[in-house]
Design a protein around this motif. Structure first.
Motif, PDB file in Angstrom:
ATOM      1  N   VAL A 183       6.889   4.220  -0.203  1.00  0.00           N
ATOM      2  CA  VAL A 183       7.944   3.243  -0.483  1.00  0.00           C
ATOM      3  C   VAL A 183       7.646   2.629  -1.853  1.00  0.00           C
ATOM      4  CG1 VAL A 183       8.383   2.674   1.945  1.00  0.00           C
ATOM      5  CG2 VAL A 183       6.741   1.327   0.664  1.00  0.00           C
ATOM      6  N   HIS A 184       8.624   1.925  -2.408  1.00  0.00           N
ATOM      7  CA  HIS A 184       8.437   1.243  -3.687  1.00  0.00           C
ATOM      8  C   HIS A 184       7.473   0.078  -3.493  1.00  0.00           C
ATOM      9  CE1 HIS A 184       9.449  -1.054  -7.327  1.00  0.00           C
ATOM     10  NE2 HIS A 184       9.745   0.143  -7.832  1.00  0.00           N
ATOM     11  N   GLU A 185       6.812  -0.313  -4.586  1.00  0.00           N
ATOM     12  CA  GLU A 185       5.836  -1.397  -4.510  1.00  0.00           C
ATOM     13  C   GLU A 185       6.464  -2.702  -4.020  1.00  0.00           C
ATOM     14  OE1 GLU A 185       5.035  -1.144  -8.597  1.00  0.00           O
ATOM     15  OE2 GLU A 185       4.262   0.880  -8.330  1.00  0.00           O
ATOM     16  N   SER A 186       7.682  -2.994  -4.442  1.00  0.00           N
ATOM     17  CA  SER A 186       8.322  -4.232  -4.001  1.00  0.00           C
ATOM     18  C   SER A 186       8.631  -4.184  -2.501  1.00  0.00           C
ATOM     19  CB  SER A 186       9.591  -4.509  -4.802  1.00  0.00           C
ATOM     20  OG  SER A 186      10.540  -3.488  -4.608  1.00  0.00           O
ATOM     21  N   MET A 214       7.208  -5.944   2.972  1.00  0.00           N
ATOM     22  CA  MET A 214       6.746  -5.572   4.315  1.00  0.00           C
ATOM     23  C   MET A 214       5.435  -6.293   4.645  1.00  0.00           C
ATOM     24  SD  MET A 214       7.604  -1.491   4.367  1.00  0.00           S
ATOM     25  CE  MET A 214       6.933  -1.156   5.995  1.00  0.00           C
ATOM     26  N   ARG A 215       4.508  -6.308   3.680  1.00  0.00           N
ATOM     27  CA  ARG A 215       3.225  -6.977   3.902  1.00  0.00           C
ATOM     28  C   ARG A 215       3.427  -8.475   4.100  1.00  0.00           C
ATOM     29  NH1 ARG A 215      -1.836  -5.623   0.189  1.00  0.00           N
ATOM     30  NH2 ARG A 215      -1.699  -3.757   1.457  1.00  0.00           N
ATOM     31  N   HIS A 216       4.299  -9.065   3.297  1.00  0.00           N
ATOM     32  CA  HIS A 216       4.588 -10.494   3.420  1.00  0.00           C
ATOM     33  C   HIS A 216       5.168 -10.802   4.803  1.00  0.00           C
ATOM     34  CE1 HIS A 216       5.429 -14.507   1.926  1.00  0.00           C
ATOM     35  NE2 HIS A 216       6.640 -14.416   2.462  1.00  0.00           N
ATOM     36  N   LYS A 217       6.093  -9.981   5.274  1.00  0.00           N
ATOM     37  CA  LYS A 217       6.693 -10.175   6.588  1.00  0.00           C
ATOM     38  C   LYS A 217       5.639 -10.030   7.689  1.00  0.00           C
ATOM     39  CE  LYS A 217      10.504  -8.620   9.478  1.00  0.00           C
ATOM     40  NZ  LYS A 217      11.653  -7.705   9.603  1.00  0.00           N
ATOM     41  N   TYR A 218       4.757  -9.055   7.547  1.00  0.00           N
ATOM     42  CA  TYR A 218       3.685  -8.844   8.527  1.00  0.00           C
ATOM     43  C   TYR A 218       2.751 -10.058   8.582  1.00  0.00           C
ATOM     44  CZ  TYR A 218      -0.768  -7.134  10.323  1.00  0.00           C
ATOM     45  OH  TYR A 218      -1.950  -7.005  11.015  1.00  0.00           O
ATOM     46  N   TRP A 226       5.465   1.142   9.369  1.00  0.00           N
ATOM     47  CA  TRP A 226       4.931  -0.174   9.711  1.00  0.00           C
ATOM     48  C   TRP A 226       3.514  -0.042  10.259  1.00  0.00           C
ATOM     49  CZ3 TRP A 226       6.358  -4.913   8.484  1.00  0.00           C
ATOM     50  CH2 TRP A 226       7.658  -5.121   8.018  1.00  0.00           C
ATOM     51  N   ASN A 227       3.272   0.954  11.092  1.00  0.00           N
ATOM     52  CA  ASN A 227       1.920   1.167  11.627  1.00  0.00           C
ATOM     53  C   ASN A 227       0.933   1.423  10.498  1.00  0.00           C
ATOM     54  OD1 ASN A 227       2.983   0.903  14.177  1.00  0.00           O
ATOM     55  ND2 ASN A 227       3.002   3.084  14.603  1.00  0.00           N
ATOM     56  N   ASP A 228       1.322   2.281   9.548  1.00  0.00           N
ATOM     57  CA  ASP A 228       0.448   2.568   8.410  1.00  0.00           C
ATOM     58  C   ASP A 228       0.241   1.322   7.547  1.00  0.00           C
ATOM     59  OD1 ASP A 228       0.174   5.185   9.229  1.00  0.00           O
ATOM     60  OD2 ASP A 228       1.719   5.959   7.866  1.00  0.00           O
ATOM     61  N   LEU A 229       1.293   0.543   7.344  1.00  0.00           N
ATOM     62  CA  LEU A 229       1.177  -0.678   6.547  1.00  0.00           C
ATOM     63  C   LEU A 229       0.198  -1.657   7.188  1.00  0.00           C
ATOM     64  CD1 LEU A 229       2.929  -2.504   4.200  1.00  0.00           C
ATOM     65  CD2 LEU A 229       3.184  -3.766   6.328  1.00  0.00           C
ATOM     66  N   ILE A 230       0.264  -1.821   8.493  1.00  0.00           N
ATOM     67  CA  ILE A 230      -0.650  -2.737   9.194  1.00  0.00           C
ATOM     68  C   ILE A 230      -2.094  -2.296   8.989  1.00  0.00           C
ATOM     69  CG2 ILE A 230      -1.403  -3.503  11.480  1.00  0.00           C
ATOM     70  CD1 ILE A 230       1.596  -3.458  12.274  1.00  0.00           C
ATOM     71  N   ILE A 231      -2.345  -1.024   9.152  1.00  0.00           N
ATOM     72  CA  ILE A 231      -3.710  -0.505   8.991  1.00  0.00           C
ATOM     73  C   ILE A 231      -4.169  -0.648   7.547  1.00  0.00           C
ATOM     74  CG2 ILE A 231      -5.113   1.595   9.072  1.00  0.00           C
ATOM     75  CD1 ILE A 231      -3.407   2.363  11.565  1.00  0.00           C
ATOM     76  N   GLU A 232      -3.304  -0.306   6.595  1.00  0.00           N
ATOM     77  CA  GLU A 232      -3.660  -0.427   5.175  1.00  0.00           C
ATOM     78  C   GLU A 232      -3.919  -1.877   4.785  1.00  0.00           C
ATOM     79  OE1 GLU A 232      -4.037   2.078   2.732  1.00  0.00           O
ATOM     80  OE2 GLU A 232      -4.073   3.324   4.525  1.00  0.00           O
ATOM     81  N   THR A 233      -3.127  -2.796   5.305  1.00  0.00           N
ATOM     82  CA  THR A 233      -3.315  -4.216   5.002  1.00  0.00           C
ATOM     83  C   THR A 233      -4.646  -4.702   5.545  1.00  0.00           C
ATOM     84  OG1 THR A 233      -0.934  -4.608   5.017  1.00  0.00           O
ATOM     85  CG2 THR A 233      -2.350  -6.531   5.315  1.00  0.00           C
ATOM     86  N   GLN A 234      -4.956  -4.333   6.773  1.00  0.00           N
ATOM     87  CA  GLN A 234      -6.204  -4.790   7.367  1.00  0.00           C
ATOM     88  C   GLN A 234      -7.425  -4.124   6.730  1.00  0.00           C
ATOM     89  OE1 GLN A 234      -6.361  -7.391   9.262  1.00  0.00           O
ATOM     90  NE2 GLN A 234      -4.141  -7.489   9.122  1.00  0.00           N
ATOM     91  N   ASN A 235      -7.239  -2.962   6.138  1.00  0.00           N
ATOM     92  CA  ASN A 235      -8.336  -2.315   5.412  1.00  0.00           C
ATOM     93  C   ASN A 235      -8.526  -2.918   4.030  1.00  0.00           C
ATOM     94  OD1 ASN A 235      -9.021  -0.593   7.476  1.00  0.00           O
ATOM     95  ND2 ASN A 235      -7.758   1.085   6.728  1.00  0.00           N
ATOM     96  N   GLY A 236      -7.591  -3.789   3.612  1.00  0.00           N
ATOM     97  CA  GLY A 236      -7.722  -4.462   2.323  1.00  0.00           C
ATOM     98  C   GLY A 236      -7.302  -3.613   1.141  1.00  0.00           C
ATOM     99  N   ASN A 237      -6.511  -2.578   1.378  1.00  0.00           N
ATOM    100  CA  ASN A 237      -6.067  -1.722   0.282  1.00  0.00           C
ATOM    101  C   ASN A 237      -4.998  -2.432  -0.542  1.00  0.00           C
ATOM    102  OD1 ASN A 237      -7.778   0.362   1.061  1.00  0.00           O
ATOM    103  ND2 ASN A 237      -6.282   1.185   2.480  1.00  0.00           N
ATOM    104  N   SER A 238      -4.917  -2.067  -1.803  1.00  0.00           N
ATOM    105  CA  SER A 238      -3.975  -2.705  -2.716  1.00  0.00           C
ATOM    106  C   SER A 238      -2.541  -2.338  -2.358  1.00  0.00           C
ATOM    107  CB  SER A 238      -4.261  -2.277  -4.154  1.00  0.00           C
ATOM    108  OG  SER A 238      -3.914  -0.916  -4.321  1.00  0.00           O
ATOM    109  N   LEU A 239      -1.609  -3.112  -2.891  1.00  0.00           N
ATOM    110  CA  LEU A 239      -0.191  -2.820  -2.679  1.00  0.00           C
ATOM    111  C   LEU A 239       0.193  -1.470  -3.261  1.00  0.00           C
ATOM    112  CD1 LEU A 239       1.661  -6.192  -3.243  1.00  0.00           C
ATOM    113  CD2 LEU A 239       1.689  -4.797  -1.198  1.00  0.00           C
ATOM    114  N   LEU A 240      -0.354  -1.144  -4.423  1.00  0.00           N
ATOM    115  CA  LEU A 240      -0.028   0.140  -5.044  1.00  0.00           C
ATOM    116  C   LEU A 240      -0.498   1.302  -4.173  1.00  0.00           C
ATOM    117  CD1 LEU A 240      -0.934  -0.612  -8.782  1.00  0.00           C
ATOM    118  CD2 LEU A 240       1.336  -0.486  -7.747  1.00  0.00           C
TER     119      LEU A 240
END
Length: 147
Positions: free
Chosen positions: A120-123, A128-132, A98-112
């Motif tokens: 984790v799988h793309e779905s 996770m991103r949608h929930k965040y 979750w910590n990595d996902l938050i940082i990746e989302t805020q950096n604007g990186n793609s889902l892939l």
């Protein structure tokens, strides 16, 4: 506490479109979320999330497959995860992902890219991103109504 600037969390194209107050607010929210994830092992419940008893007597009751601490209320005998009501609630992913996902989302990186980085799988990364993002929106609404 993490001492990051807004440019550490935001994509440059978004960073230049926001005012200083907005950048600081976003950075503070992200730091708060990451700190909450780090403090989950020491979380204190004012009320039992299952029966609502004030100052419940809680005992450790094992761990989930994802490694989250389970607690059991002595009055209602029901078990629950220590992150009940938090961003990582009802997730099979550990807090480090979750910590990595938050940082990746805020950096604007793609889902892939994010899915590959947190393994984790793309779905799953999408959910996770949608929930965040939904959690951030709910927190914003909560802050606006209390102000």
């Amino acid at each position: 506490m993490l001492m990051n600037t807004s440019s550490d969390f935001l994509v440059p194209s978004i960073d230049e479109k926001l005012c200083a107050y907005q950048k600081n607010r976003i950075s503070q929210m992200i730091r708060d979320y990451l700190e909450i994830n780090q403090q989950m092992d020491h979380f204190h419940f004012e009320y039992c999330p299952k029966c609502g008893q004030h100052h419940p007597v809680l005992v450790k009751a094992g761990k989930t497959k994802a490694g989250k601490q389970m607690l059991k209320c002595n009055s209602c005998k029901k078990r629950f995860v220590c992150d009940h009501g938090q961003l990582t609630y009802y997730s099979h992913q550990p807090q480090s992902k979750w910590n990595d996902l938050i940082i990746e989302t805020q950096n604007g990186n793609s889902l892939l890219h994010t899915a590959a980085k947190i393994d984790v799988h793309e779905s799953t990364a999408f959910r996770m991103r949608h929930k965040y993002l939904h959690f951030i929106e709910d927190m914003e609404c909560l802050i606006c109504t209390t102000s």
